[in-house]
Design a protein around this motif. Sequence first.
Motif, PDB file in Angstrom:
ATOM      1  N   UNK A 258      48.909 -36.166 -10.244  1.00 36.46           N
ATOM      2  CA  UNK A 258      49.768 -37.329  -9.991  1.00 36.46           C
ATOM      3  C   UNK A 258      50.761 -37.002  -8.881  1.00 36.46           C
ATOM      4  N   UNK A 259      51.349 -35.805  -8.937  1.00 36.10           N
ATOM      5  CA  UNK A 259      52.295 -35.403  -7.902  1.00 36.10           C
ATOM      6  C   UNK A 259      51.602 -35.284  -6.558  1.00 36.10           C
ATOM      7  N   UNK A 260      50.400 -34.716  -6.555  1.00 37.10           N
ATOM      8  CA  UNK A 260      49.660 -34.554  -5.300  1.00 37.10           C
ATOM      9  C   UNK A 260      49.330 -35.900  -4.694  1.00 37.10           C
ATOM     10  N   UNK A 261      48.847 -36.819  -5.541  1.00 38.29           N
ATOM     11  CA  UNK A 261      48.515 -38.161  -5.056  1.00 38.29           C
ATOM     12  C   UNK A 261      49.760 -38.859  -4.529  1.00 38.29           C
ATOM     13  N   UNK A 262      50.842 -38.771  -5.286  1.00 37.68           N
ATOM     14  CA  UNK A 262      52.082 -39.421  -4.860  1.00 37.68           C
ATOM     15  C   UNK A 262      52.616 -38.836  -3.567  1.00 37.68           C
ATOM     16  N   UNK A 263      52.635 -37.481  -3.478  1.00 39.91           N
ATOM     17  CA  UNK A 263      53.147 -36.832  -2.271  1.00 39.91           C
ATOM     18  C   UNK A 263      52.247 -37.121  -1.075  1.00 39.91           C
ATOM     19  N   UNK A 264      50.925 -36.983  -1.292  1.00 40.37           N
ATOM     20  CA  UNK A 264      49.990 -37.236  -0.205  1.00 40.37           C
ATOM     21  C   UNK A 264      50.052 -38.677   0.276  1.00 40.37           C
ATOM     22  N   UNK A 265      50.123 -39.604  -0.673  1.00 42.14           N
ATOM     23  CA  UNK A 265      50.211 -41.021  -0.309  1.00 42.14           C
ATOM     24  C   UNK A 265      51.499 -41.309   0.451  1.00 42.14           C
ATOM     25  N   UNK A 266      52.593 -40.711  -0.019  1.00 41.98           N
ATOM     26  CA  UNK A 266      53.884 -40.970   0.614  1.00 41.98           C
ATOM     27  C   UNK A 266      53.930 -40.437   2.045  1.00 41.98           C
ATOM     28  N   UNK A 267      53.520 -39.168   2.212  1.00 42.52           N
ATOM     29  CA  UNK A 267      53.537 -38.580   3.550  1.00 42.52           C
ATOM     30  C   UNK A 267      52.594 -39.324   4.488  1.00 42.52           C
ATOM     31  N   UNK A 729      41.390 -41.803  -1.952  1.00 41.54           N
ATOM     32  CA  UNK A 729      40.572 -40.728  -1.402  1.00 41.54           C
ATOM     33  C   UNK A 729      41.040 -39.356  -1.841  1.00 41.54           C
ATOM     34  N   UNK A 730      42.354 -39.217  -2.091  1.00 37.08           N
ATOM     35  CA  UNK A 730      42.882 -37.933  -2.546  1.00 37.08           C
ATOM     36  C   UNK A 730      42.342 -37.540  -3.918  1.00 37.08           C
ATOM     37  N   UNK A 731      41.865 -38.520  -4.673  1.00 36.22           N
ATOM     38  CA  UNK A 731      41.288 -38.210  -5.979  1.00 36.22           C
ATOM     39  C   UNK A 731      40.030 -37.364  -5.839  1.00 36.22           C
ATOM     40  N   UNK A 732      39.403 -37.395  -4.683  1.00 37.31           N
ATOM     41  CA  UNK A 732      38.208 -36.585  -4.477  1.00 37.31           C
ATOM     42  C   UNK A 732      38.539 -35.096  -4.488  1.00 37.31           C
ATOM     43  N   UNK A 733      39.819 -34.746  -4.392  1.00 39.41           N
ATOM     44  CA  UNK A 733      40.251 -33.347  -4.453  1.00 39.41           C
ATOM     45  C   UNK A 733      40.537 -32.895  -5.878  1.00 39.41           C
ATOM     46  N   UNK A 734      40.355 -33.774  -6.850  1.00 33.10           N
ATOM     47  CA  UNK A 734      40.673 -33.459  -8.248  1.00 33.10           C
ATOM     48  C   UNK A 734      39.776 -32.344  -8.773  1.00 33.10           C
ATOM     49  N   UNK A 736      38.944 -32.222 -11.861  1.00 31.15           N
ATOM     50  CA  UNK A 736      38.091 -32.859 -12.866  1.00 31.15           C
ATOM     51  C   UNK A 736      36.922 -33.536 -12.168  1.00 31.15           C
ATOM     52  N   UNK A 737      35.724 -33.147 -12.541  1.00 32.86           N
ATOM     53  CA  UNK A 737      34.533 -33.600 -11.824  1.00 32.86           C
ATOM     54  C   UNK A 737      34.401 -35.119 -11.848  1.00 32.86           C
ATOM     55  N   UNK A 738      34.719 -35.733 -12.974  1.00 31.59           N
ATOM     56  CA  UNK A 738      34.591 -37.180 -13.090  1.00 31.59           C
ATOM     57  C   UNK A 738      35.534 -37.883 -12.115  1.00 31.59           C
ATOM     58  N   UNK A 739      36.786 -37.428 -12.030  1.00 30.86           N
ATOM     59  CA  UNK A 739      37.746 -38.044 -11.109  1.00 30.86           C
ATOM     60  C   UNK A 739      37.363 -37.750  -9.667  1.00 30.86           C
ATOM     61  N   UNK A 740      36.851 -36.539  -9.428  1.00 31.14           N
ATOM     62  CA  UNK A 740      36.375 -36.195  -8.084  1.00 31.14           C
ATOM     63  C   UNK A 740      35.286 -37.166  -7.637  1.00 31.14           C
ATOM     64  N   UNK A 741      34.350 -37.479  -8.540  1.00 28.53           N
ATOM     65  CA  UNK A 741      33.271 -38.407  -8.208  1.00 28.53           C
ATOM     66  C   UNK A 741      33.825 -39.798  -7.918  1.00 28.53           C
ATOM     67  N   UNK A 742      34.803 -40.232  -8.699  1.00 23.25           N
ATOM     68  CA  UNK A 742      35.435 -41.532  -8.456  1.00 23.25           C
ATOM     69  C   UNK A 742      36.075 -41.563  -7.070  1.00 23.25           C
ATOM     70  N   UNK A 743      36.865 -40.532  -6.764  1.00 24.31           N
ATOM     71  CA  UNK A 743      37.547 -40.493  -5.474  1.00 24.31           C
ATOM     72  C   UNK A 743      36.581 -40.458  -4.309  1.00 24.31           C
ATOM     73  N   UNK A 744      35.512 -39.658  -4.448  1.00 30.02           N
ATOM     74  CA  UNK A 744      34.533 -39.565  -3.363  1.00 30.02           C
ATOM     75  C   UNK A 744      33.809 -40.892  -3.166  1.00 30.02           C
ATOM     76  N   UNK A 745      33.491 -41.573  -4.265  1.00 33.20           N
ATOM     77  CA  UNK A 745      32.822 -42.873  -4.161  1.00 33.20           C
ATOM     78  C   UNK A 745      33.696 -43.888  -3.438  1.00 33.20           C
TER      79      UNK A 745
END
Length: 777
Positions: A258-267, A729-734, A736-745
Amino acid sequence: MRFSNWQNKFTAIWLILLTVVGLALAFAWLKKDIHIQTNIFSLLPETQQNPELAKTQQYMSDQLNQKVFVVLESQDQQAIEHATQLFETQLKKSALWQPLKPQLDLEQFSKQLYLHRAGLLSPQDRQLLQQAVQQQDFEALTEQSLMQLMSVGMPITAESLQQDPLLLFPRYMLNVATQASSDVELEHGFATIHDEQNVSRLLVLELTQSPYNIDYQQLVTAWIAQMQPQLNDLNVQSHWTGTILFSNFGTQSAQKEISTIGLGSTLGLIVLVWFGFRSFRPLLTEFIAVSTGSLLAFAITHLIFGEIHLMTLVFGASLIGVCVDFSFYFMAMQSQHRKLDGFNVLRPLLPSLFMGLMTTVVAYIFLSFTPFPAFRQIAVFSIVGLVAAWITSVLLLPRLPSLNAQPAIQCLGWIGQARQWFQQQHKMRYGFIVGIIAMGSVSILFLQPNDDIRNLQSMDAKLKQQDQYIRSLFGQQQSSDYFVVQASSSTELEQQESQLLLKLQQLQQQGAIESFQALGQWIPSLAQQQQNVQLLQQIPETALKKYAATMGLKFADVQRWQQQLQQQPLLTEQVFQQHPLAFLQPSSTERLVIVNGVQQTELLQQLESANIHFQQPVDTLSTAFAQHRQQAQHLLIYALLALAIGLGAVYGLGSVLPLVLPVSLALLSTFAVQAWLGVEINLFSIMGTFLIIGIGVDYAIFYRHGHDHPQVVGMALFLCMMSTLLGFGLLSLSDTYAIHCFGLTVLLGVIFSFIYATLFTPADQKHIVDLPHRSIT
């Protein structure tokens, strides 16, 4: 006059609503009525099975979830004893744990078994007795007892010979111990293994609260961290595993993401907003929109479901990637008409903005039809959040002065130019469409699913290694595969289990399973114990006299032993209440048989009957996961059809293909690329496609029915695409494989949607937005 127009009235109502919701949430938080769920498996649907079996499955889950398994290792036996005492002392002081209990009070338990020894025979002794009674030849039984009497490892006393002259009980205990484990022994009631290098001891710690309580997880983790140095001072190495440890890692991982997504999205948005509008003001306005959307989404979702899952918040944190689409589009258009009032600019854009919102909402509505609690909750959160953020943006942005988007429009003018050029190349456009369909259709044939339920949760390599190590030493009680044996009476239950154990012994010899655990290994059925007593009573007096003379016993003592057999109590499950395997009998009419190392599942399934059920919870959930993925794929098709019908009703049948074709090609290309990359799809991949549908159709709507300047639309939609990539798109860096697949899709789908909408969606002259006095001065 302040409330004389519609925008002021709606703004006042909206502010009042947000204030009420905010105060209600604050009050609920102070009362601790806000429940945030972290159990990843609570996201799964309940399996459609017998309610009694579902109850048993929950029972088995609780048996392991409420425990932490610790293995202590040292080369010094005394250090192990000190470490055990340290745990006993520390656990008594802490409210986090139940007091440490030995897994078995061996001395007390042995006494109980000895008092109920009358019907206890090892399989070898039972077979010898049956043959002896049939052939009236008891020499073999005499030889068995003589060999035991002379064995150095079998201390025999005069009292034990008087109470058990045939020495049946020691051989029974030896057989049971051999079945249970050849390496594990009990020391002070704790399972202990001695090898050439180390002494290993298993301690089972019991929790006092739910392992999914976030605050409790942190306290337990801190307590474990404090224990480590004390164990190191004793030269004792420790290995830990348990549901609470994996759950805490999942919680920490989710919070970090959540922090990574928030920080990445913000920057990313800071750079993106400055590039697009030469101002940081949109960051503030979008923060307000996202905050109000998240506030209402949190309140409504918690109200409907009674709790909100941490995974929902992870996806909710990515809402910023969607709601800014409408804002970027409006601000880009407003920058071209600086002399017009903001609401005059908004009015002709509102239908397109509203349809853009509705396409995304419809996609999430279809997602909510799935039986997955996870997707229903995420869908509700997203729908409410997006609508609330959209309303906030519509009421807020037109009140603000226009920004300067001209530099970005000029910099990205090549998008509009490329679009115009490509739109004129009819043969090339149709050729590209046919090529994409052909290549995509062939490629997705190689796409492979992965529905393993264990992909839902991120796994720490060190925790997994520790878990596997403990399982290799003391893992028999941690198997997730088991039989449920049910019956209408305890007698029938014992018979059913006895028959099952005979078949499992055969499968074990064939290598289909490694081992199994059952109460029947320790407790013969009452019927069998009674038969054993009858066999012993059938030994003739002459054979007993000969046996007594051979063994040097008094015949009167041997005869008295035989005469008292009928009065001695038989062994029942009540004696086993303190045994580690006591949990294998949840009720008087139900027993469990744990199976370890299953190699051939189909052979175990063949043992099922009306009263015997083979349960594999992980495999069952994975199968359900696959079924719901297939259902979601069908819903995806229905969502596309519903959008086509709705768009046709609003814009006419001629607009259906131009609006739906780009996103359909984007979905096809997304799965084709994943097939090329060897990425396996799962239910979360399909979930990502619903988001792609909503966003992709938005792009097509804005291009087809937007402003007649393609450079402006191209710039605005490019910013929209980039913001979505930053959010999802940052979710692809998760991890968790399931979230990674969601982000990549989503990452691939959004890029393809933007490209195909830009190239393949022609303008519609009937619905072009015509703003008067177009001027940038």
